[in-house]
Design a protein around this motif. Structure first.
Motif, PDB file in Angstrom:
ATOM      1  N   MET B   1     -21.393  15.942 -12.198  1.00  0.00           N
ATOM      2  CA  MET B   1     -20.217  16.729 -12.601  1.00  0.00           C
ATOM      3  C   MET B   1     -19.584  16.101 -13.834  1.00  0.00           C
ATOM      4  SD  MET B   1     -18.693  17.536  -8.866  1.00  0.00           S
ATOM      5  CE  MET B   1     -19.370  16.114  -8.082  1.00  0.00           C
ATOM      6  N   PRO B   2     -19.104  16.940 -14.734  1.00  0.00           N
ATOM      7  CA  PRO B   2     -18.552  16.381 -15.982  1.00  0.00           C
ATOM      8  C   PRO B   2     -17.201  15.694 -15.722  1.00  0.00           C
ATOM      9  CG  PRO B   2     -18.302  18.754 -15.959  1.00  0.00           C
ATOM     10  CD  PRO B   2     -19.059  18.397 -14.726  1.00  0.00           C
ATOM     11  N   TYR B   3     -16.947  14.696 -16.459  1.00  0.00           N
ATOM     12  CA  TYR B   3     -15.665  13.973 -16.343  1.00  0.00           C
ATOM     13  C   TYR B   3     -14.906  14.032 -17.649  1.00  0.00           C
ATOM     14  CZ  TYR B   3     -17.233  12.080 -11.958  1.00  0.00           C
ATOM     15  OH  TYR B   3     -17.652  11.942 -10.666  1.00  0.00           O
ATOM     16  N   GLN B   4     -13.624  14.015 -17.532  1.00  0.00           N
ATOM     17  CA  GLN B   4     -12.789  14.024 -18.727  1.00  0.00           C
ATOM     18  C   GLN B   4     -11.572  13.154 -18.439  1.00  0.00           C
ATOM     19  OE1 GLN B   4     -11.651  17.971 -19.799  1.00  0.00           O
ATOM     20  NE2 GLN B   4     -10.207  17.324 -21.378  1.00  0.00           N
ATOM     21  N   GLN B   5     -11.196  12.351 -19.393  1.00  0.00           N
ATOM     22  CA  GLN B   5     -10.002  11.513 -19.228  1.00  0.00           C
ATOM     23  C   GLN B   5      -8.751  12.371 -19.282  1.00  0.00           C
ATOM     24  OE1 GLN B   5      -9.920   8.478 -18.349  1.00  0.00           O
ATOM     25  NE2 GLN B   5     -10.728   7.034 -19.866  1.00  0.00           N
ATOM     26  N   ILE B   6      -7.916  12.233 -18.285  1.00  0.00           N
ATOM     27  CA  ILE B   6      -6.665  13.011 -18.236  1.00  0.00           C
ATOM     28  C   ILE B   6      -5.484  12.043 -18.147  1.00  0.00           C
ATOM     29  CG2 ILE B   6      -5.330  14.652 -16.864  1.00  0.00           C
ATOM     30  CD1 ILE B   6      -7.688  15.957 -18.119  1.00  0.00           C
ATOM     31  N   LYS B   7      -4.486  12.303 -18.934  1.00  0.00           N
ATOM     32  CA  LYS B   7      -3.321  11.415 -18.898  1.00  0.00           C
ATOM     33  C   LYS B   7      -2.295  11.871 -17.880  1.00  0.00           C
ATOM     34  CE  LYS B   7      -3.395   9.809 -23.656  1.00  0.00           C
ATOM     35  NZ  LYS B   7      -2.811  10.079 -24.964  1.00  0.00           N
ATOM     36  N   PHE B   8      -2.169  13.178 -17.765  1.00  0.00           N
ATOM     37  CA  PHE B   8      -1.112  13.656 -16.880  1.00  0.00           C
ATOM     38  C   PHE B   8      -1.688  14.472 -15.733  1.00  0.00           C
ATOM     39  CE2 PHE B   8       2.282  12.245 -19.382  1.00  0.00           C
ATOM     40  CZ  PHE B   8       1.976  12.472 -20.725  1.00  0.00           C
ATOM     41  N   TYR B   9      -1.194  14.221 -14.588  1.00  0.00           N
ATOM     42  CA  TYR B   9      -1.621  15.032 -13.455  1.00  0.00           C
ATOM     43  C   TYR B   9      -0.489  15.068 -12.443  1.00  0.00           C
ATOM     44  CZ  TYR B   9      -2.701  10.323 -11.805  1.00  0.00           C
ATOM     45  OH  TYR B   9      -2.634   8.998 -11.487  1.00  0.00           O
ATOM     46  N   GLN B  10      -0.599  16.017 -11.563  1.00  0.00           N
ATOM     47  CA  GLN B  10       0.458  16.182 -10.576  1.00  0.00           C
ATOM     48  C   GLN B  10       0.344  15.086  -9.532  1.00  0.00           C
ATOM     49  OE1 GLN B  10       0.216  19.472  -7.648  1.00  0.00           O
ATOM     50  NE2 GLN B  10       2.097  20.230  -8.589  1.00  0.00           N
ATOM     51  N   ALA B  11       1.454  14.382  -9.335  1.00  0.00           N
ATOM     52  CA  ALA B  11       1.421  13.288  -8.359  1.00  0.00           C
ATOM     53  C   ALA B  11       1.159  13.836  -6.964  1.00  0.00           C
ATOM     54  CB  ALA B  11       2.760  12.558  -8.369  1.00  0.00           C
ATOM     55  N   SER B  13      -1.111  15.478  -5.504  1.00  0.00           N
ATOM     56  CA  SER B  13      -2.257  16.376  -5.445  1.00  0.00           C
ATOM     57  C   SER B  13      -3.314  16.042  -6.487  1.00  0.00           C
ATOM     58  CB  SER B  13      -1.797  17.820  -5.647  1.00  0.00           C
ATOM     59  OG  SER B  13      -1.455  18.023  -7.005  1.00  0.00           O
ATOM     60  N   PHE B  14      -2.931  15.296  -7.505  1.00  0.00           N
ATOM     61  CA  PHE B  14      -3.844  14.928  -8.594  1.00  0.00           C
ATOM     62  C   PHE B  14      -4.399  16.154  -9.317  1.00  0.00           C
ATOM     63  CE2 PHE B  14      -3.630  10.573  -7.631  1.00  0.00           C
ATOM     64  CZ  PHE B  14      -3.650  10.431  -6.256  1.00  0.00           C
ATOM     65  N   VAL B  15      -3.723  17.267  -9.199  1.00  0.00           N
ATOM     66  CA  VAL B  15      -4.207  18.477  -9.863  1.00  0.00           C
ATOM     67  C   VAL B  15      -3.844  18.423 -11.347  1.00  0.00           C
ATOM     68  CG1 VAL B  15      -3.782  20.954 -10.056  1.00  0.00           C
ATOM     69  CG2 VAL B  15      -4.176  19.922  -7.830  1.00  0.00           C
ATOM     70  N   VAL B  16      -4.749  18.937 -12.145  1.00  0.00           N
ATOM     71  CA  VAL B  16      -4.528  18.949 -13.585  1.00  0.00           C
ATOM     72  C   VAL B  16      -4.268  20.386 -14.031  1.00  0.00           C
ATOM     73  CG1 VAL B  16      -5.554  18.472 -15.826  1.00  0.00           C
ATOM     74  CG2 VAL B  16      -6.073  17.005 -13.856  1.00  0.00           C
ATOM     75  N   GLY B  17      -3.195  20.555 -14.748  1.00  0.00           N
ATOM     76  CA  GLY B  17      -2.872  21.901 -15.213  1.00  0.00           C
ATOM     77  C   GLY B  17      -3.762  22.331 -16.371  1.00  0.00           C
ATOM     78  N   ASN B  18      -3.957  23.623 -16.483  1.00  0.00           N
ATOM     79  CA  ASN B  18      -4.820  24.162 -17.534  1.00  0.00           C
ATOM     80  C   ASN B  18      -4.348  23.783 -18.930  1.00  0.00           C
ATOM     81  OD1 ASN B  18      -7.058  25.640 -16.459  1.00  0.00           O
ATOM     82  ND2 ASN B  18      -5.577  27.066 -15.583  1.00  0.00           N
ATOM     83  N   ARG B  19      -3.015  23.732 -19.112  1.00  0.00           N
ATOM     84  CA  ARG B  19      -2.492  23.463 -20.445  1.00  0.00           C
ATOM     85  C   ARG B  19      -2.909  22.107 -20.982  1.00  0.00           C
ATOM     86  NH1 ARG B  19       3.392  23.598 -19.127  1.00  0.00           N
ATOM     87  NH2 ARG B  19       2.489  23.082 -17.108  1.00  0.00           N
ATOM     88  N   LEU B  20      -3.228  21.216 -20.068  1.00  0.00           N
ATOM     89  CA  LEU B  20      -3.589  19.865 -20.496  1.00  0.00           C
ATOM     90  C   LEU B  20      -5.062  19.743 -20.855  1.00  0.00           C
ATOM     91  CD1 LEU B  20      -1.589  17.870 -17.802  1.00  0.00           C
ATOM     92  CD2 LEU B  20      -0.960  18.302 -20.184  1.00  0.00           C
ATOM     93  N   LEU B  21      -5.803  20.832 -20.671  1.00  0.00           N
ATOM     94  CA  LEU B  21      -7.242  20.774 -20.900  1.00  0.00           C
ATOM     95  C   LEU B  21      -7.621  21.510 -22.170  1.00  0.00           C
ATOM     96  CD1 LEU B  21      -8.373  21.568 -17.257  1.00  0.00           C
ATOM     97  CD2 LEU B  21      -8.524  19.355 -18.390  1.00  0.00           C
ATOM     98  N   GLU B  22      -8.760  21.161 -22.679  1.00  0.00           N
ATOM     99  CA  GLU B  22      -9.335  21.909 -23.784  1.00  0.00           C
ATOM    100  C   GLU B  22      -9.594  23.332 -23.307  1.00  0.00           C
ATOM    101  OE1 GLU B  22      -8.751  18.959 -26.047  1.00  0.00           O
ATOM    102  OE2 GLU B  22      -9.724  20.755 -26.852  1.00  0.00           O
ATOM    103  N   PRO B  23      -9.504  24.291 -24.197  1.00  0.00           N
ATOM    104  CA  PRO B  23      -9.681  25.683 -23.761  1.00  0.00           C
ATOM    105  C   PRO B  23     -10.970  25.921 -22.977  1.00  0.00           C
ATOM    106  CG  PRO B  23      -8.920  25.630 -26.024  1.00  0.00           C
ATOM    107  CD  PRO B  23      -9.148  24.193 -25.625  1.00  0.00           C
ATOM    108  N   GLU B  24     -12.059  25.273 -23.435  1.00  0.00           N
ATOM    109  CA  GLU B  24     -13.325  25.550 -22.751  1.00  0.00           C
ATOM    110  C   GLU B  24     -13.389  24.872 -21.381  1.00  0.00           C
ATOM    111  OE1 GLU B  24     -13.020  24.345 -25.744  1.00  0.00           O
ATOM    112  OE2 GLU B  24     -13.816  22.307 -25.797  1.00  0.00           O
ATOM    113  N   GLU B  25     -12.457  23.952 -21.124  1.00  0.00           N
ATOM    114  CA  GLU B  25     -12.439  23.281 -19.812  1.00  0.00           C
ATOM    115  C   GLU B  25     -11.530  23.984 -18.824  1.00  0.00           C
ATOM    116  OE1 GLU B  25     -14.386  20.799 -18.949  1.00  0.00           O
ATOM    117  OE2 GLU B  25     -15.258  20.879 -20.939  1.00  0.00           O
ATOM    118  N   ARG B  26     -10.803  24.955 -19.324  1.00  0.00           N
ATOM    119  CA  ARG B  26      -9.827  25.573 -18.427  1.00  0.00           C
ATOM    120  C   ARG B  26     -10.506  26.478 -17.413  1.00  0.00           C
ATOM    121  NH1 ARG B  26      -5.324  27.207 -22.975  1.00  0.00           N
ATOM    122  NH2 ARG B  26      -5.073  25.064 -23.752  1.00  0.00           N
TER     123      ARG B  26
END
Lengths: 193, 371, 417
Positions: B1-11, B13-26
């Motif tokens: 599975m692909p990995y990407q470094q994320i700086k911000f995530y929801q405490a 749940s560790f969920v990452v919002g779409n806005r924080l991702l590159e468009p193609e990763e959303r």
């Protein structure tokens, strides 16, 4: 209509024999129907197949209970299975064996039939000789052609070639033709006797 | 599975919002032009995990195939709530035949497409756990064995929900259902039950087997897209909580799905041709109790006195999964999975772990007659 | 082209000429030769494009056919007996969804007791499934019915089963006139589905239908079968025009116009019946026969018209509705409602028991003398039955019927210690 019943054991090509006989009749422009007795097929178990030949469409579907001819592919069935049920005095009987009817213990039995219509042929031996395998079914059809004149040996040969190919076909045809000659010679002997 | 470094995530749940991702990763769902294969208006319960999973899965399949998907659905909740006569929520070509034949119908669709030279159109078969591991099992196995070009998705809510929450072959140990009530010596579903469809799928050595939950929807989408890159038989097993059947709060669906993964009870992984190729690690392991408590189907374990023996056994199953699949970080070396190169203790066919033996002994004493 | 060949082979070759696109089958005696031949034809490329799928059960076979047909492919399968039952749920599903699948059923008895030989209990058990049922008398008719079946199925969007007697027809070598590809192509155009799973135009197939609309949807299947009553003779006529022989249709009367006694039957037994009819006619008996070829839809009007003038009707059937009696005869009786005549039901040939001209002679003579019971079991050995009934009554643990009876008639030699 002429009705033939073929007896043998599973694995000896009894059903194929009936089918080839029907093909031989078809080649001669006649109607023919061949079917097995539908017993559970196991190698070595008694098997019966039927063939009806006529000049008009055959409608009957029942097993043949009053055959005009019986071909016995395996003489070990004698005295075990009633092979001759329903045969009339003018019936043809062809048995695959090297022995005579006397030696088979059928000396009295044959008296009720016409001697030139009851013949034996060592089909298994002929098969070994010409085919390299002890499968007597096609061979017996050659003998039957001579015995009954129901189909010609050429038609039998053609039917064999439709079923088999290459060396198997050649061997079977050669064996069938040998059986044809054998039976024809036997018939002449009997008629002259 | 692909990995990407994320700086911000929801405490939490560790969920990452779409806005924080590159468009193609959303997520596919973030796009206005998503296909809405399962569109709104269906009659699923509030908080239905299956509706959520199906929507994500099929929209991902549509994106991956340029909107060329035909779906075959087994009888069950999804089929019933999505097609209440005279309406249908499906915006893709969809057929429902019978309960037990969705994999076989899928095979037929794939065969027809092949004959017609339209292998650009892809086939998704789908059903619940009952239709997949029980009544549809022979058809599923047949489809796997022939390697038919079908992606089969199982939405596993661990019981026959549509007919009133009866036990299925996927119902986990100790769970309460209408036919495994918490009465008698063995409350809930008897231990030792439960087919692992993903492992069985792997045993068929098909091109792709994966598990997912509705707590990580991007992972789910990724797996569908990955599956659509491949041809042949593919299987996706999605854990979908059912608030009604499980007695959980309708707003707890995603949280419970996260907990089942974080306890180790539901390993999230990918496998290709019978070998595990990727595992979604547990971020922060939680004891199984945390997962069991929010579900009233396990409420009988927490009475006075609590069934600590049962809970311990469930914990042992989680621990075994963790060990088997290497679910905790830095534990891959000792991981033992079907098809893995290493064959340390705990793998299939090897001698049982000492802990397991004693747990088995405990069970043998306390559950006489249980198979 | 005239050929001397096995029934199964003839059917398989003709089915291949109908250009099926998906063939999915599971082996069961006595259908095996049909699917084996089709498998060979696909492998050698003689039948292409076609996907041949070996499925894991008959239930899967019909399900694969459903998926394929719904996707616009011409789908075919074959089965018999237990296999037909195993796909029963899918049969109703296919008919209800209106998918024009064609299936050959090599008629075979249904167990228990297990029996591989011919009778009609299998297809009779599915007579209400919504499938059209056509029965072949000969291998020629069996092969002829398949292109007709595809044409009929696709015209109506309803599945069709072609029934041919297992072993008696499937395994019999006889002369048939095999059509050639051009003839079949001229007779049977490519399949144009009325509903199809297509991403370009998405549809939902198989939604739940509640009380508000179920009756109407269900009636549509019935309406289609009623339409078939017109379409079947039309297609048969078209076939006759193109191939030069009569095959199929709703029914066929034999020497029945002036008959006082008419024997009604389905399938291959009609050959033996006609032989017997001819023999009795030679003796001056006014007897005839009626072959029913389309059992579903049941041609009520045509059957009535064919039988109304007779004094007595003997329905000879190869299936038994346990607990009541005849199946075909019940349908025939319905066709004759209001007409006074003597009606006899004869159950014969169950489990492959041969039906002989000798037995039929006796039977028909008894019928003509009105000495038959309303329900007769031809060639039943009542002594054996009675002995088993006595055993059941007297023994507290008599054991399985089949073993007891087989031992009674001398087939099972071993005894328990």
């Amino acid at each position: 209509m002429f009705q033939v019943r073929i007896h043998g054991r599973g694995g000896q090509g009894v059903v194929t024999a009936a089918e080839m006989l029907s093909v031989a009749a078809f080649i001669e422009g006649r109607h023919a129907q061949a079917f097995p007795s539908f017993g559970s097929e196991r190698t070595g178990a008694p098997v019966v197949a039927f063939c009806r030949i006529d000049d008009k469409e055959i409608r009957a579907r029942e097993p043949i209970s009053e055959p005009d001819a019986v071909i016995v592919q395996d003489p070990t069935l004698l005295h075990q299975v009633n092979l001759f049920d329903g045969l009339g005095p003018d019936a043809y009987i062809l048995i695959n064996t090297e022995r005579t009817f006397q030696e088979l213990g059928m000396g009295d039995f044959v008296k009720q039939f016409r001697p030139e219509r009851l013949l034996t042929v060592p089909a298994t031996e002929l098969a070994r000789e010409h085919l390299g395998r002890p499968i007597p079914n096609a061979v017996l059809l050659g003998g039957f052609a001579a015995l009954s004149g129901l189909v010609s040996i050429d038609s039998v040969a053609q039917a064999i070639r439709e079923k088999f190919s290459g060396r198997l076909a050649d061997g079977n045809v050669a064996a069938a033709e040998a059986a044809f000659e054998f039976v024809r010679a036997e018939m002449q002997e009997v008629t002259h006797a | 599975m692909p990995y990407q470094q994320i700086k911000f995530y929801q405490a939490g749940s560790f969920v990452v919002g779409n806005r924080l991702l590159e468009p193609e990763e959303r997520s596919v769902q973030a796009k206005m032009d998503r296909s809405n294969s399962l569109t709104s208006g269906h009659r699923a319960c509030q908080g239905c995990g299956e509706a959520l999973g199906a929507r994500y899965a099929l929209d991902a399949a549509m994106r991956a195939t340029d909107n060329k998907v035909i779906a075959a659905n087994a009888t069950g909740c999804l089929e019933v709530f999505s097609t209440p006569f005279p309406e249908s929520s499906w915006q893709l070509p969809w057929i429902h035949s019978l309960f037990g034949n969705a994999p076989a119908v899928s095979t037929g669709i794939a065969a027809a497409l092949k004959v017609k030279g339209r292998t650009d159109i892809r086939v998704v078969g789908q059903g619940g756990d009952g239709g997949t591991v029980d009544i549809g099992f022979a058809c599923l196995s047949g489809m796997f064995e022939r390697n038919d070009d079908v992606l089969f998705i199982c939405y596993d809510n661990e019981a026959y929900m549509n007919t009133g929450v009866q036990r299925s072959g996927a119902t986990p140990p100790a769970a309460r259902t209408a036919t495994t009530k918490p009465v008698g010596k063995e409350p809930g579903n008897v231990f030792g039950q439960g087919k692992s469809a993903p492992l069985i799928a792997m045993a068929h050595e098909i091109p792709y087997v994966a598990t997912a939950t509705v707590s990580d929807l991007r992972d789910l989408e990724y797996k569908v897209e990955r599956a659509m890159e491949l041809r042949g038989a593919r299987y996706l097993h999605i854990f979908v909580p059912c608030p009604l059947g499980w007695g959980s709060a309708s707003n707890d669906t995603i949280r419970i799905a996260r907990l089942v993964k974080e306890t180790g009870l539901f390993p999230v992984f990918e496998a290709e041709h019978g070998e595990v190729v990727g595992v979604s690690k547990i971020r922060r392991q939680v004891p199984v109790e945390e997962y069991l408590r929010p579900q009233r189907r396990y409420a009988h374990l927490f009475k006075d006195p609590p069934r600590t023996d049962v809970i311990a056994h469930i914990q042992k199953r989680a621990d075994r999964n963790i060990r088997r699949f290497g679910l905790l970080p830095d534990e891959n070396d000792s991981a033992d999975l079907p098809g893995h190169a290493t064959d340390a203790a705990g793998g299939p066919g090897s001698p049982p772990h000492p802990d397991e033996t004693s747990a088995a002994a405990i069970l043998a004493e306390s559950h006489e007659g249980a198979t | 082209m005239l050929r001397q060949t096995e029934g199964s082979q003839a059917v398989a070759r003709t089915v291949a000429m109908c250009r099926p696109e998906v063939i999915c089958a599971y082996p069961i005696s006595p259908q095996t030769h049909i699917v084996e031949t089709l498998s060979d034809l696909v492998r050698t490329g003689e039948l292409a494009p076609c996907e041949f799928i070996s499925v894991e059960s008959e239930f899967a076979a019909m399900s694969v056919a459903i998926g394929a047909s719904a996707t616009g492919a011409r789908a075919y399968t074959a089965t018999a007996s237990q296999g037909l039952l195993y796909m029963a749920e899918a049969l109703f599903n296919a008919a209800g969804l209106g998918l024009p699948i064609v299936m050959t059923v090599a008629n075979r008895a249904i167990g228990a007791p297990i029996n591989i030989w011919n009778d009609h209990s299998d297809t009779m058990s599915q007579r209400d499934s919504g499938w059209i049922q056509l029965y072949a008398e000969t291998n020629q008719e069996a092969l002829d019915l398949h292109p007709q079946a595809f044409k009929l199925a696709e015209a109506l969007s309803l599945p069709v089963m072609v029934c041919m007697d297992g072993f008696i027809l499937t395994h019999a070598y006889e002369r048939v006139d095999l059509p050639d590809q051009d003839q079949i192509d001229a007779f049977l155009p490519p399949y144009e589905p009325r509903q199809v799973l297509d991403p370009a135009e998405p549809v939902t197939i198989g939604a739940m239908v509640g009380p508000e609309a179920f009756s109407e949807v269900k009636y549509l299947a019935h309406a289609k079968q009623i339409q078939a009553l017109d379409l079947i003779p039309e297609i048969a006529a078209e076939f006759a025009g193109m191939f030069g022989r009569d095959s199929g249709g709703l029914l066929r009367a034999y020497r029945a116009d002036d008959a006082e006694t008419i024997v009604v039957a389905l399938g291959s037994v009609l050959g033996t019946i006609e032989d017997t009819v001819d023999e009795l006619r030679d003796q001056g008996v006014k007897i005839g026969a009626l072959a029913i070829k389309s059992f579903r839809p049941f041609p009520l009007e045509e059957v009535r018209a064919a039988l109304a003038h007779a004094e007595r009707v003997v329905v000879l059937e190869k299936a038994l509705a346990v607990g009541i009696g005849g199946i075909v005869s019940a349908n025939v009786r319905m066709a004759l409602s209001g007409i006074q005549l003597h009606g006899y039901t004869v159950i014969a040939g169950l489990g492959g028991r041969p039906i002989t001209t000798a037995s039929l002679h006796t039977l028909f003579k008894e019928a003509i003398a009105d000495e038959l019971q309303p329900l007769t079991f031809l060639d039943m050995n009542w002594e054996i039955v009675q002995r088993e009934l006595d055993r059941q009554r007297m023994d507290h643990r008599p054991g399985p019927h089949a073993e007891n009876i087989l031992r009674d008639i001398g087939i099972v030699a071993a005894r328990s210690h």
